[in-house]
Design a protein around this motif. Sequence first.
Motif, PDB file in Angstrom:
ATOM      1  N   GLY A  38      -1.854  11.321   0.970  1.00 25.45           N
ATOM      2  CA  GLY A  38      -1.618  11.540   2.449  1.00 25.45           C
ATOM      3  C   GLY A  38      -1.430  12.354   2.827  1.00 25.45           C
ATOM      4  N   GLN A  73       2.880   4.401   0.495  1.00 26.36           N
ATOM      5  CA  GLN A  73       3.425   5.577   2.025  1.00 26.36           C
ATOM      6  C   GLN A  73       2.565   6.935   1.964  1.00 26.36           C
ATOM      7  OE1 GLN A  73       4.891   3.549   4.835  1.00 26.36           O
ATOM      8  NE2 GLN A  73       4.155   1.688   3.271  1.00 26.36           N
ATOM      9  N   ARG A  74       2.692   6.831   2.923  1.00 33.76           N
ATOM     10  CA  ARG A  74       2.472   8.987   3.314  1.00 33.76           C
ATOM     11  C   ARG A  74       2.842   9.861   2.537  1.00 33.76           C
ATOM     12  NH1 ARG A  74      -1.216  10.489   6.227  1.00 33.76           N
ATOM     13  NH2 ARG A  74      -2.048   9.234   7.302  1.00 33.76           N
ATOM     14  N   MET A 107      -4.591   5.622  -0.152  1.00 35.26           N
ATOM     15  CA  MET A 107      -3.794   5.050   1.438  1.00 35.26           C
ATOM     16  C   MET A 107      -4.135   3.535   2.025  1.00 35.26           C
ATOM     17  SD  MET A 107      -1.492   7.221   1.750  1.00 35.26           S
ATOM     18  CE  MET A 107      -0.742   6.326   3.889  1.00 35.26           C
ATOM     19  N   ASP A 155      -7.319  10.448  -0.620  1.00 34.96           N
ATOM     20  CA  ASP A 155      -6.509  10.378   0.781  1.00 34.96           C
ATOM     21  C   ASP A 155      -6.448   8.825   1.294  1.00 34.96           C
ATOM     22  OD1 ASP A 155      -4.144  12.641  -0.156  1.00 34.96           O
ATOM     23  OD2 ASP A 155      -5.066  13.942   1.450  1.00 34.96           O
ATOM     24  N   LYS A 188       0.648  -1.265   0.254  1.00 34.40           N
ATOM     25  CA  LYS A 188      -0.506  -0.018  -0.002  1.00 34.40           C
ATOM     26  C   LYS A 188       1.219   1.226  -0.105  1.00 34.40           C
ATOM     27  CE  LYS A 188      -4.196  -2.328   2.116  1.00 34.40           C
ATOM     28  NZ  LYS A 188      -5.380  -1.913   3.395  1.00 34.40           N
TER      29      LYS A 188
END
Length: 96
Positions: free
Chosen positions: A77, A36-37, A90, A86, A34
């Motif tokens: 994010g 990452q911010r 995410m 977001d 997934k």
Amino acid sequence: PTCSNASVDLSKFENGPKGLKYLVSEAGNGSGRKPQRGQRIKASYTLYLIGFEEDGTKISDTKGLWGNEQPFEFEVGIYKVIEGWDISFMDMEEGE
């Protein structure tokens, strides 16, 4: 149920936090990865109004004028797009 102005089957939508509903139209690649911010991602989407008088109205998508796909690129994010994006992106696996 299906939206009145479009063929959107609400029973296929994922239930996310804060009342968000999103539809994953393609399975992920199985990696389980997934984003990452702050990671830059590309996404294809179709955005419908649901829960308003204009229920089911398509308001935006990544199809060009001639139907060619033009994915949207952004850093996920970090509040550079609407909050629902977001939250949903995410939580998506690569390829979804």
